[in-house]
Design a protein around this motif. Sequence first.
Motif, PDB file in Angstrom:
ATOM      1  N   UNK A 138       0.851  -1.197   0.000  1.00  0.00           N
ATOM      2  CA  UNK A 138       0.000   0.000   0.000  1.00  0.00           C
ATOM      3  C   UNK A 138       0.884   1.242   0.000  1.00  0.00           C
ATOM      4  N   UNK A 139       0.731   2.115  -1.013  1.00  0.00           N
ATOM      5  CA  UNK A 139       1.530   3.351  -1.036  1.00  0.00           C
ATOM      6  C   UNK A 139       1.158   4.264   0.125  1.00  0.00           C
ATOM      7  N   UNK A 140       2.160   4.839   0.755  1.00  0.00           N
ATOM      8  CA  UNK A 140       1.935   5.705   1.922  1.00  0.00           C
ATOM      9  C   UNK A 140       2.373   7.140   1.674  1.00  0.00           C
ATOM     10  N   UNK A 141       3.021   7.390   0.547  1.00  0.00           N
ATOM     11  CA  UNK A 141       3.547   8.719   0.220  1.00  0.00           C
ATOM     12  C   UNK A 141       3.081   9.071  -1.189  1.00  0.00           C
ATOM     13  N   UNK A 142       2.829  10.345  -1.426  1.00  0.00           N
ATOM     14  CA  UNK A 142       2.424  10.808  -2.748  1.00  0.00           C
ATOM     15  C   UNK A 142       3.116  12.132  -3.066  1.00  0.00           C
ATOM     16  N   UNK A 143       3.082  12.514  -4.317  1.00  0.00           N
ATOM     17  CA  UNK A 143       3.516  13.850  -4.742  1.00  0.00           C
ATOM     18  C   UNK A 143       2.382  14.442  -5.554  1.00  0.00           C
ATOM     19  N   UNK A 144       1.705  15.423  -4.971  1.00  0.00           N
ATOM     20  CA  UNK A 144       0.579  16.058  -5.643  1.00  0.00           C
ATOM     21  C   UNK A 144       1.062  16.840  -6.851  1.00  0.00           C
ATOM     22  N   UNK A 145       0.195  16.954  -7.858  1.00  0.00           N
ATOM     23  CA  UNK A 145       0.538  17.617  -9.112  1.00  0.00           C
ATOM     24  C   UNK A 145      -0.584  18.551  -9.528  1.00  0.00           C
ATOM     25  N   UNK A 146      -0.204  19.584 -10.244  1.00  0.00           N
ATOM     26  CA  UNK A 146      -1.171  20.495 -10.859  1.00  0.00           C
ATOM     27  C   UNK A 146      -0.798  20.635 -12.324  1.00  0.00           C
ATOM     28  N   UNK A 147      -1.813  20.735 -13.182  1.00  0.00           N
ATOM     29  CA  UNK A 147      -1.603  20.821 -14.625  1.00  0.00           C
ATOM     30  C   UNK A 147      -2.276  22.074 -15.172  1.00  0.00           C
ATOM     31  N   UNK A 148      -1.707  22.630 -16.211  1.00  0.00           N
ATOM     32  CA  UNK A 148      -2.338  23.752 -16.891  1.00  0.00           C
ATOM     33  C   UNK A 148      -3.067  23.245 -18.128  1.00  0.00           C
ATOM     34  N   UNK A 149      -3.838  24.124 -18.713  1.00  0.00           N
ATOM     35  CA  UNK A 149      -4.399  23.859 -20.036  1.00  0.00           C
ATOM     36  C   UNK A 149      -3.255  23.947 -21.043  1.00  0.00           C
ATOM     37  N   UNK A 150      -3.390  23.290 -22.190  1.00  0.00           N
ATOM     38  CA  UNK A 150      -2.301  23.352 -23.170  1.00  0.00           C
ATOM     39  C   UNK A 150      -2.305  24.640 -23.978  1.00  0.00           C
ATOM     40  N   UNK A 151      -1.142  24.939 -24.510  1.00  0.00           N
ATOM     41  CA  UNK A 151      -0.997  25.951 -25.555  1.00  0.00           C
ATOM     42  C   UNK A 151      -0.743  25.167 -26.832  1.00  0.00           C
ATOM     43  N   UNK A 152      -1.477  25.520 -27.885  1.00  0.00           N
ATOM     44  CA  UNK A 152      -1.412  24.787 -29.148  1.00  0.00           C
ATOM     45  C   UNK A 152      -0.575  25.569 -30.156  1.00  0.00           C
TER      46      UNK A 152
END
Length: 156
Positions: A138-152
């Motif tokens: 069972x994983x006990x550690x995480x690294x949260x992430x945030x994403x932007x919308x893309x530029x095309x």
Amino acid sequence: VPMGGDLPGAAPGAHAPVFMVTASKDPDGANLDRIQIIKGWLTDTGETREQVYDAALADGRQVSPDTGKAPLVGATVDIRNASYTNEIGDPLLMTVWRDPDFDAGQAAFYYVRVIEIPTPRWTAYDAKFFGAEMPPEVPMVTQERAYTSPIWYTPK
């Protein structure tokens, strides 16, 4: 161009696009580990490819010229107590990044991913609250992430 926008097509041989990126931590959250730029493009055969670039790294780390990878930021997570400290990482990261592999004739997209330092995963909080022993898988550690919308980017 703001995130979610379209870069105007450039003439062949044009300079690569330059992106100014800034990210700050949530006031009640974890410090930041890195800013990544993800570039996607279509090959001549119509297949989609992606490349991840570490654009800004916390704690003065640098991308290795040998491996192209950044060293890990480390971890301050205390799993037993479901806690961490902000002794690593940075509260603010910013950079100006230019696409090193730009091809003015190739359709592409770019988006930004911001990654926090390691923090306890919800399973660590549950284990502490219930006084439970979690199985080793069972994983006990995480690294949260945030994403932007893309530029095309669409070539002329």
